[in-house]
Design an enzyme around this catalytic site. Sequence first.
Site, short mmCIF file in Angstrom:
data_model
loop_
_atom_site.label_atom_id
_atom_site.label_comp_id
_atom_site.label_asym_id
_atom_site.label_seq_id
_atom_site.Cartn_x
_atom_site.Cartn_y
_atom_site.Cartn_z
N SER A 1 14.81 -13.44 38.61
CA SER A 1 16.03 -12.68 37.20
C SER A 1 16.82 -13.19 37.48
O SER A 1 17.95 -14.15 38.43
CB SER A 1 16.11 -11.31 37.73
N LYS A 2 18.06 -12.35 36.47
CA LYS A 2 19.32 -13.33 36.57
C LYS A 2 20.03 -13.41 37.56
O LYS A 2 21.15 -14.04 37.83
CB LYS A 2 20.11 -12.63 34.93
N ARG A 3 20.10 -12.60 38.94
CA ARG A 3 20.78 -12.95 39.51
C ARG A 3 20.54 -14.11 40.52
O ARG A 3 21.29 -14.49 41.14
CB ARG A 3 20.38 -11.82 40.51
N HIS A 4 19.60 -15.13 40.55
CA HIS A 4 18.53 -15.75 40.82
C HIS A 4 19.68 -17.28 40.51
O HIS A 4 19.38 -18.05 40.72
CB HIS A 4 17.61 -16.10 41.31
N GLY A 5 20.54 -17.10 39.36
CA GLY A 5 21.30 -17.95 38.36
C GLY A 5 20.30 -18.55 37.16
O GLY A 5 19.86 -17.45 36.08
#
Length: 481
Positions: free
Chosen positions: A246-250
């Site tokens: 997800s976006k948390r992973h960049g």
Amino acid sequence: MTNNSTIRVRFAPSPTGSLHLGGARTALFNYLFARHQNGKFLLRIEDTDVNRSSPEMTDQILRSLQWLQLQWDGEIFFQSKHRDRHTAICRDLIQTGHAYPCFCTQELLNEKRQKNEKLGLFKYDQTCLSLSKTEVRKRLTENQPHAIRFHIPQGQTEFNDLIHGHTVFQNEEIDDFIILRTDETPVYQIAVVSDDHEMGITHVIRGDDHLSNTPKQILLYQALSWMVPQFVHVPLIWGADKKRLSKRHGAISVEAYKDQGILPEALVNYLALLGWSPGTDEEIMTLDSFTQKFALQAVSKKPAVFDTQKLEWMNGIYIRSKSISELAEIVTQQLEYAGILKPEDTSFSEEYIYRFIELMQERVKTVNEFVESGKFFFIDPDQYDPDAVKKHFTNEGVGDHLTQLIQRLSGLKKWNEERIEFEIRGLAEELGVGAGKIIHPARVALTGASVSPGLFEMMALLGCDTVEKRLNRAYDFILTL
Ligand code: GLU
């Protein structure tokens, strides 16, 4: 025996966001499966959610697919254009006894839900299923607002997933779900089933996140007496923390990887091998060779973990396999995009740019690194890396060494690698110091950093005026330390 030419698959993104890595891999697996079997790879844009979809997102998805070279066959199918057909199917399902109108208001449903949840019940209580035919007709004649619900039959629903194998769902766990909302909009399940049927889709290849939709869709196919396609659920992609990417992973959108300097061939190569292997140790493969070897049955059942370092390693291999002129085109665009080169600027010849690429090609893993680590080939360094300063600018006599280097170089009649090396080594000998004592500070002076391509070849390319100017600047800076 299957007639391979009849194989038809589709990639069906909703244009509510950009194409992300998971979607790109689903598209790729659909593409490879279709091409391998000489079938058709179709594209359907699921743009029925008008509030969340946008033509800009559709454009972005199309651009990303084209950038990855995943060319679809035929015209794009826009789901929103087929709403009337979706609605008509819902009405047909009432006629055949597979669906019923539901007059329960939202408030009533919310109330029931709250009450039922306490009792551990999560399904619609089928109030409207037990209404008499006369009552239903009366309410419909009065134009009472209503939704349409699909009536789930008893029993179980099973299918053979090409990746997960035999899969069974108990129908009692499935709600009599709404297929047409009170505002007459068809829901996702009905749109997908009727479009897959309309498009003659033989294999529905999609992410694991759709697994729970499949029994509902199979029941719809059966109610409509349509051929059920083969379902294939591709495991999701996880981040290094084993959570869904997800976006948390960049960066997760294809466009973001493009902006970071990843080449499309490398991204395709990496995604194809994420959870699938040709059964050999081969790691660098073209879209064509993937097409020849691809088999859905060999896709792993387990989620695949995304590894940025591996992608960059692969990208580096692709960068080195490109010709200088191919790279020059890509890198020049990036330099212009970064404002380092102006399109109308003619101060750097094609020959200069080609040599710059040659010097950097072996060292970089992304296209952007040509710009980030090589911009000093075009503009003076705007600062010196503090660690490099500490290591190479603070030694005894360094300013003096640089002055002497400037003098020696300014006397050069021929400006080339060999002459430059000869002078630098000669100076080191004269001063009785190791050549590194001159090479390292000179590198920091010219590039601002302590790593760069070989100093002599770099100086030869930068030219004597730039070299002299930057060595003088560094000398002045050293005086301030
Ligand atoms: N539009 C759905 C999505 O973007 C895909 C539907 C499907 O493949 O059945 O997740």
